[in-house]
Design a protein around this motif. Structure first.
Motif, PDB file in Angstrom:
ATOM      1  N   ASP A 181      77.852  13.888  17.625  1.00 32.62           N
ATOM      2  CA  ASP A 181      79.110  13.247  17.983  1.00 32.62           C
ATOM      3  C   ASP A 181      80.058  14.279  18.601  1.00 32.62           C
ATOM      4  OD1 ASP A 181      81.768  12.180  17.904  1.00 32.62           O
ATOM      5  OD2 ASP A 181      81.063  10.660  16.491  1.00 32.62           O
ATOM      6  N   ALA A 182      80.380  14.126  19.906  1.00 35.28           N
ATOM      7  CA  ALA A 182      81.194  15.122  20.614  1.00 35.28           C
ATOM      8  C   ALA A 182      82.604  15.215  20.048  1.00 35.28           C
ATOM      9  CB  ALA A 182      81.248  14.777  22.105  1.00 35.28           C
ATOM     10  N   SER A 183      83.220  14.074  19.763  1.00 37.78           N
ATOM     11  CA  SER A 183      84.587  14.105  19.232  1.00 37.78           C
ATOM     12  C   SER A 183      84.617  14.776  17.860  1.00 37.78           C
ATOM     13  CB  SER A 183      85.144  12.685  19.132  1.00 37.78           C
ATOM     14  OG  SER A 183      84.377  11.888  18.235  1.00 37.78           O
ATOM     15  N   GLN A 184      83.571  14.542  17.076  1.00 34.55           N
ATOM     16  CA  GLN A 184      83.479  15.168  15.761  1.00 34.55           C
ATOM     17  C   GLN A 184      83.335  16.676  15.903  1.00 34.55           C
ATOM     18  OE1 GLN A 184      81.145  13.594  12.124  1.00 34.55           O
ATOM     19  NE2 GLN A 184      79.718  14.980  13.130  1.00 34.55           N
ATOM     20  N   GLN A 185      82.505  17.110  16.851  1.00 32.06           N
ATOM     21  CA  GLN A 185      82.331  18.537  17.080  1.00 32.06           C
ATOM     22  C   GLN A 185      83.623  19.194  17.556  1.00 32.06           C
ATOM     23  OE1 GLN A 185      79.562  20.296  16.255  1.00 32.06           O
ATOM     24  NE2 GLN A 185      78.870  18.342  15.396  1.00 32.06           N
ATOM     25  N   ASN A 186      84.357  18.507  18.406  1.00 35.83           N
ATOM     26  CA  ASN A 186      85.642  19.038  18.862  1.00 35.83           C
ATOM     27  C   ASN A 186      86.614  19.186  17.702  1.00 35.83           C
ATOM     28  OD1 ASN A 186      84.789  19.177  21.518  1.00 35.83           O
ATOM     29  ND2 ASN A 186      85.565  17.133  22.027  1.00 35.83           N
ATOM     30  N   ARG A 187      86.622  18.196  16.817  1.00 35.16           N
ATOM     31  CA  ARG A 187      87.510  18.261  15.666  1.00 35.16           C
ATOM     32  C   ARG A 187      87.090  19.405  14.732  1.00 35.16           C
ATOM     33  NH1 ARG A 187      91.967  18.885  13.527  1.00 35.16           N
ATOM     34  NH2 ARG A 187      92.314  17.961  11.470  1.00 35.16           N
ATOM     35  N   LEU A 188      85.792  19.612  14.582  1.00 36.28           N
ATOM     36  CA  LEU A 188      85.302  20.724  13.769  1.00 36.28           C
ATOM     37  C   LEU A 188      85.772  22.065  14.333  1.00 36.28           C
ATOM     38  CD1 LEU A 188      81.614  19.856  12.793  1.00 36.28           C
ATOM     39  CD2 LEU A 188      83.493  20.383  11.243  1.00 36.28           C
ATOM     40  N   GLN A 189      85.712  22.207  15.647  1.00 34.63           N
ATOM     41  CA  GLN A 189      86.178  23.440  16.273  1.00 34.63           C
ATOM     42  C   GLN A 189      87.666  23.651  16.038  1.00 34.63           C
ATOM     43  OE1 GLN A 189      85.019  23.338  20.396  1.00 34.63           O
ATOM     44  NE2 GLN A 189      82.830  23.351  19.931  1.00 34.63           N
ATOM     45  N   GLU A 190      88.441  22.563  16.076  1.00 36.12           N
ATOM     46  CA  GLU A 190      89.878  22.670  15.809  1.00 36.12           C
ATOM     47  C   GLU A 190      90.126  23.109  14.367  1.00 36.12           C
ATOM     48  OE1 GLU A 190      91.457  18.862  16.702  1.00 36.12           O
ATOM     49  OE2 GLU A 190      91.141  19.032  18.885  1.00 36.12           O
ATOM     50  N   ILE A 191      89.372  22.523  13.431  1.00 32.93           N
ATOM     51  CA  ILE A 191      89.523  22.891  12.021  1.00 32.93           C
ATOM     52  C   ILE A 191      89.164  24.362  11.817  1.00 32.93           C
ATOM     53  CG2 ILE A 191      88.582  22.515   9.696  1.00 32.93           C
ATOM     54  CD1 ILE A 191      88.230  19.551  10.474  1.00 32.93           C
ATOM     55  N   ALA A 192      88.063  24.793  12.452  1.00 33.87           N
ATOM     56  CA  ALA A 192      87.631  26.185  12.311  1.00 33.87           C
ATOM     57  C   ALA A 192      88.688  27.144  12.852  1.00 33.87           C
ATOM     58  CB  ALA A 192      86.301  26.390  13.032  1.00 33.87           C
ATOM     59  N   ALA A 193      89.257  26.811  14.018  1.00 33.69           N
ATOM     60  CA  ALA A 193      90.290  27.678  14.601  1.00 33.69           C
ATOM     61  C   ALA A 193      91.524  27.730  13.711  1.00 33.69           C
ATOM     62  CB  ALA A 193      90.656  27.173  15.995  1.00 33.69           C
TER      63      ALA A 193
END
Length: 331
Positions: free
Chosen positions: A303-315
């Motif tokens: 899921d691309a949107s999920q991956q983007n959100r994961l990257q935001e959380i990690a940052a």
């Protein structure tokens, strides 16, 4: 034609001890992969193979394969590159690597193998051939640099997926088998350096006449056909564990445990334990707020949107954890 991971040599000139050593590495690899399969299906605790002794075991296995690739490059081509067998072997390994990438992308897109051990062997073989004339001591020094480079050369410029194969991104990407150029090419260089020294002192000539005892000949056969073994063993093992899971399903694991262990295993590659413990706790809190929580990550790995959100959380968690450490100096 043999199916070694390393370049081929005429059968009459093979050093059987090297085939046995490669066979031992294959058995160790099968043991590790079988344990990984048990973890994947939930028979052992989540994250078991990513920590402690199992993690060291996996690195030793990969290092041994790559070291033997370096040794075989010198043995096969030290007196001049035998281009036809070299290119045939390279094509076999490269095609096998591409097949592994395709299959894993279809099966586990969130952790597919885009640069694993076979990809590393293909690239290392090309680079190794270019370095065959370099003296052993220079190769050893270059190996030390390659191995140490991730400790001081990581940079955000390498964070683009097109450069993940280099191994110098600020955070290692997720993959079920990640063996980038740095630091793993160092093991190949060490193998080349060791082989050059062994040639100089006549070690290979003294071992060429050695014949393995009967119990070791199975290992020798496996070492001669290591590429075929590599491609076949994991589908066989995972099929056996899958069948066992149909007959005696494992207890459902707590996804939080596996997520936490996987997070810390990836983080510890670039940061210290104190940072990783705090950072992964922050990430878990953020992921828990996503639709489906941590369990939802496994259900929707692509899921691309999920991956983007994961990257935001990690940052966000990286920044917060860095600030916490600045505000809490060591006592």
């Amino acid at each position: 034609m043999t199916h070694d991971l390393a370049p081929a040599r005429p059968a009459s000139n093979r050093i059987r001890a090297i085939d046995v050593a490669r066979g031992v590495a294959l058995v160790a690899m099968a043991i590790y992969h079988f344990t990984w399969d048990l973890e994947f299906f939930g028979y052992v605790e989540p994250g078991l193979t990513a920590f402690g002794g199992w993690k060291i075991f996996a690195r030793c296995i990969a290092s041994s394969f790559l070291f033997l690739v370096g040794v075989s490059l010198v043995l096969a081509h030290a007196r001049g590159v035998r281009w036809r067998p070299f290119l045939v072997r390279l094509a076999q390994v490269a095609l096998a690597a591409a097949a592994i990438s395709l299959v894993t992308w279809l099966a586990v897109p969130g952790g597919f193998i885009f640069f694993g051990i076979l990809h590393q062997i293909a690239l290392a073989s090309l680079l190794g051939v270019l370095l065959l004339r370099i003296p052993a001591l220079v190769l050893a020094a270059l190996a030390a640099f390659v191995i140490a480079a991730p400790l001081f050369l990581r940079a955000e410029v390498f964070d683009t997926p097109w450069l993940w194969w280099v191994g110098l991104s600020s955070v290692n990407p997720h993959s079920n088998d990640y063996v980038p150029l740095f630091p793993w090419f160092g093991a190949v260089l060490l193998g080349m350096a060791a082989a050059k020294r062994a040639q100089r002192f006549g070690i290979f000539e003294r071992t060429r006449s050695w014949s393995p005892p009967r119990p070791l000949r199975v290992l020798e056969v496996g070492g001669r056909h290591s590429l075929a073994f590599y491609l076949i063993h994991q589908p066989v093992l995972i099929s056996l564990v899958w069948m066992a899971a149909q007959l005696a399903p494992p207890h459902a694991p707590d996804p939080r445990v596996g997520f936490s262990r996987a997070c810390e295993a990836q983080c510890i590659e670039v940061r210290d334990q104190a940072f990783c413990t705090s950072y992964c706790g922050c990430v878990m809190e953020g992921v828990a707020e996503l639709p489906g929580g941590i369990a939802g990550l496994d259900r929707n790995p692509g899921d691309a949107s999920q991956q983007n959100r994961l990257q935001e959380i990690a940052a966000m968690c990286t920044g917060e954890t860095d600030l916490q450490q600045l505000d809490s100096p060591d006592e």
